[in-house]
Write a protein that holds these residues in place. Structure first.
Motif, PDB file in Angstrom:
ATOM      1  N   GLU A 385       1.656   5.718  -3.593  1.00  0.00           N
ATOM      2  CA  GLU A 385       1.361   6.543  -4.772  1.00  0.00           C
ATOM      3  C   GLU A 385       1.411   8.051  -4.496  1.00  0.00           C
ATOM      4  O   GLU A 385       2.022   8.796  -5.267  1.00  0.00           O
ATOM      5  N   GLY A 410      14.096   2.345   0.515  1.00  0.00           N
ATOM      6  CA  GLY A 410      12.759   2.160  -0.044  1.00  0.00           C
ATOM      7  C   GLY A 410      11.880   1.178   0.693  1.00  0.00           C
ATOM      8  O   GLY A 410      11.168   0.377   0.079  1.00  0.00           O
ATOM      9  N   GLY A 438      -1.296  -0.395   2.297  1.00  0.00           N
ATOM     10  CA  GLY A 438      -0.333  -1.485   2.481  1.00  0.00           C
ATOM     11  C   GLY A 438       0.723  -1.103   3.499  1.00  0.00           C
ATOM     12  O   GLY A 438       0.963  -1.818   4.475  1.00  0.00           O
ATOM     13  N   GLY A 439       1.330   0.036   3.300  1.00  0.00           N
ATOM     14  CA  GLY A 439       2.431   0.481   4.166  1.00  0.00           C
ATOM     15  C   GLY A 439       2.007   0.648   5.611  1.00  0.00           C
ATOM     16  O   GLY A 439       2.744   0.286   6.530  1.00  0.00           O
ATOM     17  N   ASN A 464      -6.233   2.428  -1.583  1.00  0.00           N
ATOM     18  CA  ASN A 464      -6.631   1.900  -2.903  1.00  0.00           C
ATOM     19  C   ASN A 464      -6.773   0.373  -2.850  1.00  0.00           C
ATOM     20  O   ASN A 464      -6.653  -0.310  -3.866  1.00  0.00           O
ATOM     21  N   GLY A 466      -4.909  -2.032  -1.873  1.00  0.00           N
ATOM     22  CA  GLY A 466      -3.853  -2.920  -2.349  1.00  0.00           C
ATOM     23  C   GLY A 466      -2.510  -2.239  -2.526  1.00  0.00           C
ATOM     24  O   GLY A 466      -2.337  -1.060  -2.229  1.00  0.00           O
ATOM     25  N   GLY A 468      -0.881  -0.719  -4.763  1.00  0.00           N
ATOM     26  CA  GLY A 468      -1.233  -0.081  -6.039  1.00  0.00           C
ATOM     27  C   GLY A 468      -0.056   0.090  -6.969  1.00  0.00           C
ATOM     28  O   GLY A 468      -0.139  -0.208  -8.164  1.00  0.00           O
ATOM     29  N   GLU A 469       1.039   0.592  -6.437  1.00  0.00           N
ATOM     30  CA  GLU A 469       2.193   0.886  -7.280  1.00  0.00           C
ATOM     31  C   GLU A 469       2.706  -0.395  -7.946  1.00  0.00           C
ATOM     32  O   GLU A 469       3.067  -0.404  -9.116  1.00  0.00           O
TER      33      GLU A 469
HETATM   34  C1  TPP Z   1       9.471  -3.869   3.113  1.00  0.00           C
HETATM   35  C2  TPP Z   1       8.962  -3.753   1.716  1.00  0.00           C
HETATM   36  N1  TPP Z   1       8.297  -4.777   1.137  1.00  0.00           N
HETATM   37  C3  TPP Z   1       7.842  -4.654  -0.127  1.00  0.00           C
HETATM   38  C4  TPP Z   1       8.053  -3.507  -0.856  1.00  0.00           C
HETATM   39  C5  TPP Z   1       7.567  -3.402  -2.292  1.00  0.00           C
HETATM   40  N2  TPP Z   1       6.546  -2.341  -2.439  1.00  0.00           N
HETATM   41  C6  TPP Z   1       6.841  -1.079  -2.821  1.00  0.00           C
HETATM   42  S1  TPP Z   1       5.535  -0.091  -2.952  1.00  0.00           S
HETATM   43  C7  TPP Z   1       4.489  -1.324  -2.495  1.00  0.00           C
HETATM   44  C8  TPP Z   1       3.016  -1.074  -2.420  1.00  0.00           C
HETATM   45  C9  TPP Z   1       2.629  -0.414  -1.154  1.00  0.00           C
HETATM   46  O1  TPP Z   1       1.237  -0.377  -1.033  1.00  0.00           O
HETATM   47  P1  TPP Z   1       0.542   0.837  -0.355  1.00  0.00           P
HETATM   48  O2  TPP Z   1       1.269   1.220   0.878  1.00  0.00           O
HETATM   49  O3  TPP Z   1      -0.905   0.564  -0.203  1.00  0.00           O
HETATM   50  O4  TPP Z   1       0.801   2.018  -1.402  1.00  0.00           O
HETATM   51  P2  TPP Z   1       0.142   2.189  -2.878  1.00  0.00           P
HETATM   52  O5  TPP Z   1       1.216   1.848  -3.846  1.00  0.00           O
HETATM   53  O6  TPP Z   1      -1.037   1.277  -2.984  1.00  0.00           O
HETATM   54  O7  TPP Z   1      -0.255   3.625  -2.951  1.00  0.00           O
HETATM   55  C10 TPP Z   1       5.191  -2.506  -2.261  1.00  0.00           C
HETATM   56  C11 TPP Z   1       4.577  -3.776  -1.841  1.00  0.00           C
HETATM   57  C12 TPP Z   1       8.771  -2.468  -0.208  1.00  0.00           C
HETATM   58  N3  TPP Z   1       9.048  -1.319  -0.811  1.00  0.00           N
HETATM   59  N4  TPP Z   1       9.188  -2.614   1.064  1.00  0.00           N
END
Ligand code: TPP
Ligand code: MG
Length: 538
Positions: A385, A410, A438-439, A464, A466, A468-469
């Protein structure tokens, strides 16, 4: 007699390589034998994907290829995602891997690390992928790689070396670097047409992409001379210094930006593929005026997507320098905020800012604190986000100082390792990683690599609880949010366990202090911001 592996590292050094990222294995030890005889530093990753992202971050800051050593099979498949991100964003990277012995290739005997047709697996994310079948061919194959980096669209290159070839003795007298071609200049007639169009334009507009970073000074001088509003992609950020009056904004999904493009009487686009993530999440087609000039080093790019009416195949810096020379652009004219171009740009900026999601405001405030505490910081983002928000509004101090993995391929997991690569490339500048809960869990092990490499990286973790996006995306489409509310561990405890400093500031003021303190350390600092923290709501 030196071996092929020993000569390889010597040749890399001769081509200017200072750092290699990798994880050794029994199939690559012969690449390591010669390393102590060079000044090349080896930075050990905790996963090959991390090594690839480190090389990517290093390359984006320096403009030079990041180099990786990985083993056959799992090392190679592990690094593919990083190569995919670098391929998507046109980043130079050299991946050297081993492969099974020549007499075992394609036999399917179940050898250690055997990956059938490894080169074919890699070919889709590389400018080229080559199997070195004869040790004597090493100088030519390496020269091909560096020729790509010197004068073609930057992309990963893969060279795999059978384990019997790596250990072969070679004749050192033929192991020499080759003179590399210079980057391509534009055809004179194309420059003449561009000059005529741009010189006569009453309402020009310039779109800058990541490729323009190679000619940042020339691009800035030209847009100031033309008094042209500038739309730029994420990877072009910083070409215009912060607060520049001609900055019209980014993300071509926004109607005011799209309309400005359509209403211009001449558009010049430099080093951009008009990628989908530059028009996300609403990629309505753009409409260009008849006078639509594109400069790109990749000839195919000039006829893809939005084909130019005047395609110019050239290195961005060289083409822009020629245009500037012909127009008589000698030096930067001081930017004026009351010029017609600046007024057009201000209108686009203001109209676009009204369309930002409310969440952008929070991340903007955090970014203001970063810029105040660490004015020359490089911001390396994952796909989270805060990154999407800052893609819209952040103005870094200079080019090559803001990039992330929300563009192009991405992927998640990029932020921490790419930040390590960036910090190794620019040890004297603050490097702040923007990553989500998540990342970070994709590549959290690279914190150990950062501690070991003594990089004082700053990891700003947006928690957040989870994905979130994706949760927002599901809810917007009336889909039950399944798989997005994830268990998140105690990141501060984990960071400390890795040997990092860790903190969770509870005010903007404290955040600023923590950033300043973190920047003075030679160990990484993880600064967690909880998305539900009360100080963000005020
Ligand atoms: C390798 C991979 N798997 C799944 C995704 C799909 N994806 C894009 S953004 C996201 C959420 C990431 O969560 P976080 O890092 O916590 O960031 P937030 O959106 O919560 O700020 C996901 C699962 C992706 N971009 N790359
Ligand atoms: Mg999250």
């Amino acid at each position: 007699m030196a071996t092929c592996g020993e000569m390889l590292v010597q040749l890399l050094e001769a081509y200017g390589v200072k750092l290699v990222f990798g994880i050794p294995g029994v199939h690559t030890v012969e690449l390591y034998r010669g390393l102590p005889k060079t000044r090349i530093r080896h930075v050990t990753a905790r996963h090959e994907q991390g090594a690839g992202f480190m090389a990517d971050g290093y390359a984006r800051v320096t403009g030079k290829p990041g180099v990786c050593f990985v083993i056959t099979g799992p090392g190679m498949t592990n690094i593919l995602t990083a190569m995919g991100q670098a391929y998507g964003d046109s980043v130079p990277m050299l991946v050297i891997s081993s492969v099974n012995r020549r007499d075992q290739l394609g036999m399917g005997d179940g050898r250690l690390h055997e990956l059938p047709n490894q080169r074919n697996v890699v070919a889709g994310v590389a400018a080229f992928s080559h199997t070195l079948l004869l040790a004597d061919q090493l100088p030519q194959v390496l020269a091909r790689a560096f020729a790509v980096f010197a004068s073609a669209r930057p992309r990963p290159v893969h060279i795999e070396i059978p384990i019997d070839v790596i250990a072969e003795p070679v004749d050192p007298t033929i192991m020499t670097v080759r003179s590399l071609p210079s980057a391509p200049a534009a055809a004179p007639e194309a420059i003449r047409s561009a000059v005529a169009w741009l010189g006569a334009a009453k309402k020009p507009l310039v779109i800058l992409g990541g490729g323009a970073a190679a000619g940042a000074a020339e691009a800035l001088a030209l847009v100031e001379y033309l008094d042209a509003p500038v739309v730029h992609t994420v990877n072009a950020k910083g070409i215009l210094p912060p607060g520049h009056p001609l900055r019209a904004g980014e993300n071509m999904a926004f109607r005011p930006v799209r309309e400005a493009i359509g209403q211009a009487d001449a558009v010049l686009a430099v080093g951009t593929e008009f990628g989908e993530t530059e028009m996300y999440p609403d990629p309505e087609p753009l409409v260009f005026p008849d006078k639509f000039i594109r400069i790109d080093i990749d000839p195919e790019q000039l006829v893809r997507g939005y084909p130019a009416s005047l395609p110019i195949m050239a290195n961005a810096r060289l083409a822009l320098a020629e245009i500037n020379l012909a127009l008589g652009v000698t030096k930067k004219s001081a930017p004026r905020s009351d010029s017609p171009g600046a007024k057009r740009a201000a209108k686009i900026r203001a109209a676009t800012a009204k369309l930002w999601r409310p969440a952008v405001a929070v991340h903007r405030r955090i970014a203001e604190v970063i810029q105040k505490s660490l004015p020359d910081a490089i911001l390396v983002g994952d796909s989270a986000e805060p990154v999407y928000a800052l893609n819209l509004c952040f103005e870094p101090s200079r080019p090559r100082s803001f990039f992330n993995s929300s563009t192009g391929y991405g992927t998640l997991g990029y932020g921490v390792p790419a930040g390590i690569g960036a910090k190794l490339a620019a040890p004297d500048r603050p490097v702040v990683v923007l990553v989500g809960d998540g990342g970070i869990q994709f590549t959290i092990g690279e914190l150990a690599a950062a501690v070991e490499a003594k990089v004082g990286l700053i990891v700003l973790l947006w928690n957040n609880d989870g994905y979130g996006e994706i949760k927002t995306y599901m809810l917007d489409r009336q889909i039950a949010p399944i798989g997005v509310d994830i268990f998140t561990p105690d990141f501060l405890a984990i960071a400390r366990g890795f040997g990092c400093q860790a903190t969770r500031p509870e005010s903007f003021e404290k955040l600023g202090q923590e950033l300043t303190a973190a920047n003075a350390r030679s160990v990484p600092t993880v600064i967690e911001i909880r998305a539900d923290a009360s100080f963000l709501m005020n």
